[in-house]
Scaffold this active site. Structure first.
Site, mmCIF file in Angstrom:
data_model
loop_
_atom_site.group_PDB
_atom_site.id
_atom_site.type_symbol
_atom_site.label_atom_id
_atom_site.label_comp_id
_atom_site.label_asym_id
_atom_site.label_seq_id
_atom_site.Cartn_x
_atom_site.Cartn_y
_atom_site.Cartn_z
ATOM 1 N N ASP A 6 -104.359 47.131 -4.741
ATOM 2 C CA ASP A 6 -104.624 48.488 -5.216
ATOM 3 C C ASP A 6 -104.606 48.454 -6.742
ATOM 4 O OD1 ASP A 6 -104.778 51.260 -5.619
ATOM 5 O OD2 ASP A 6 -102.602 51.490 -5.462
ATOM 6 N N VAL A 13 -101.097 46.854 -7.640
ATOM 7 C CA VAL A 13 -100.103 46.671 -6.585
ATOM 8 C C VAL A 13 -100.688 45.713 -5.559
ATOM 9 C CG1 VAL A 13 -98.621 47.780 -4.879
ATOM 10 C CG2 VAL A 13 -99.245 49.003 -6.967
ATOM 11 N N ASP A 109 -108.785 54.942 -4.607
ATOM 12 C CA ASP A 109 -107.389 55.083 -4.212
ATOM 13 C C ASP A 109 -107.169 56.354 -3.421
ATOM 14 O OD1 ASP A 109 -108.035 56.565 -6.507
ATOM 15 O OD2 ASP A 109 -106.005 56.421 -7.345
ATOM 16 N N ARG A 110 -107.878 57.427 -3.771
ATOM 17 C CA ARG A 110 -107.728 58.693 -3.052
ATOM 18 C C ARG A 110 -108.304 58.590 -1.641
ATOM 19 N NH1 ARG A 110 -110.001 63.167 -7.059
ATOM 20 N NH2 ARG A 110 -108.852 64.606 -5.713
ATOM 21 N N ASP A 129 -100.404 61.939 -5.106
ATOM 22 C CA ASP A 129 -100.191 60.585 -5.609
ATOM 23 C C ASP A 129 -99.769 60.671 -7.078
ATOM 24 O OD1 ASP A 129 -100.187 57.913 -6.296
ATOM 25 O OD2 ASP A 129 -102.123 57.473 -5.369
#
Length: 259
Positions: A6, A13, A109-110, A129
């Site tokens: 990510d 990450v 990411d969303r 987030d």
């Protein structure tokens, strides 16, 4: 084993899944100046530290909001893992119907968070987030991505105070005992932390009003990201935190695209 990455504006990450178990979670700093080999050396060191072998990785998936780092990361994956990574974006199966005016505007990411939360909780959702930006994603019970909200993140707000006000210091993001503070550092911490708690609760309540108007049932409010625990402890609206939501979503999307 599956490697999931990510890529955010501040950190990458990295997670390693063995079957359904997340056995490793690590963070690297995001730096578009690093070469594929520099990232490869870092990742090899992490595998060595955890007594794992790169040869055991059968697949890799990446979500990224930093386009100019992708050449190095994809080249690193091909060179060191001998596989072509799946990159979350157009053409990748997610199971989520995006209702944005332009679906390509929704950050990877969303989308990944939405996939994970929809698969895990099977309810209408508000996903918050807490990263470089604070994002709110609204998901219907049937899995439609209805839209969202984007706010500056807490670290951005803290850094802006330090950079734009000559006498204000850079502060650690920790919650002071009281909101009435007797020194500058604690006063800044109170303003940032408690201010964001108020922001979150107000935005969530307004989203819930609009979801009710659309005929949705009461949503589950899920928080993720590095600073989610700070807000969750005081918020009146956040139901639970899931710090590995994005990594779970990456694994789910990987499996959808390998069927």
């Amino acid at each position: 084993m599956i490697l999931v990455l990510d890529v955010g504006n501040t950190n990458i990450v990295l997670g390693i899944y063995s079957d359904d178990e997340l056995i490793v979670e690590c963070r690297l700093s995001t730096d578009s100046r690093r070469t594929a080999d520099e990232y490869g050396i870092q990742v090899k060191e992490l595998f060595h530290l955890h007594k794992l072998s790169i040869e055991d990785i059968k697949g890799v998936i990446i979500s990224s909001v930093v386009p100019n780092i992708m050449y190095s990361l994809e080249h690193m994956i091909r060179k060191y893992f001998h596989t072509q990574p799946i990159v979350v974006g157009p053409g990748v199966k997610t199971g989520i119907n995006i209702k944005y005016d332009n679906p390509k505007e929704v950050g990877a990411d969303r989308i990944v968070n939405a996939v994970a939360a929809h698969e895990l909780y099977k309810k209408p959702l508000i996903i918050i987030d807490f990263g470089t930006a604070t994002t709110f994603c609204i998901i219907s019970e049937k899995g439609d991505y209805l839209g969202g909200v984007i706010c500056p993140g807490m670290r951005i707000a803290s850094d802006a105070l330090f950079e734009r006000a000559a006498k204000l210091p850079r502060v650690e993001l920790v919650k002071p005992e009281t909101i009435i503070c007797k020194n500058t550092v604690a006063s800044m911490q109170a303003g940032i932390i408690y201010g964001y708690i108020g922001q979150v609760d107000y935005i969530v309540n307004k989203i819930k009003e609009e979801m009710r108007a659309l005929g949705e049932n009461e949503p589950l409010v899920v928080a993720t990201g590095g600073l989610s625990k700070l807000i969750y402890e005081e918020s009146n609206t956040v139901d639970l935190i899931n710090p590995i939501l994005t990594l779970q979503g990456l694994k789910i999307i990987y499996e959808k695209n390998m069927k």
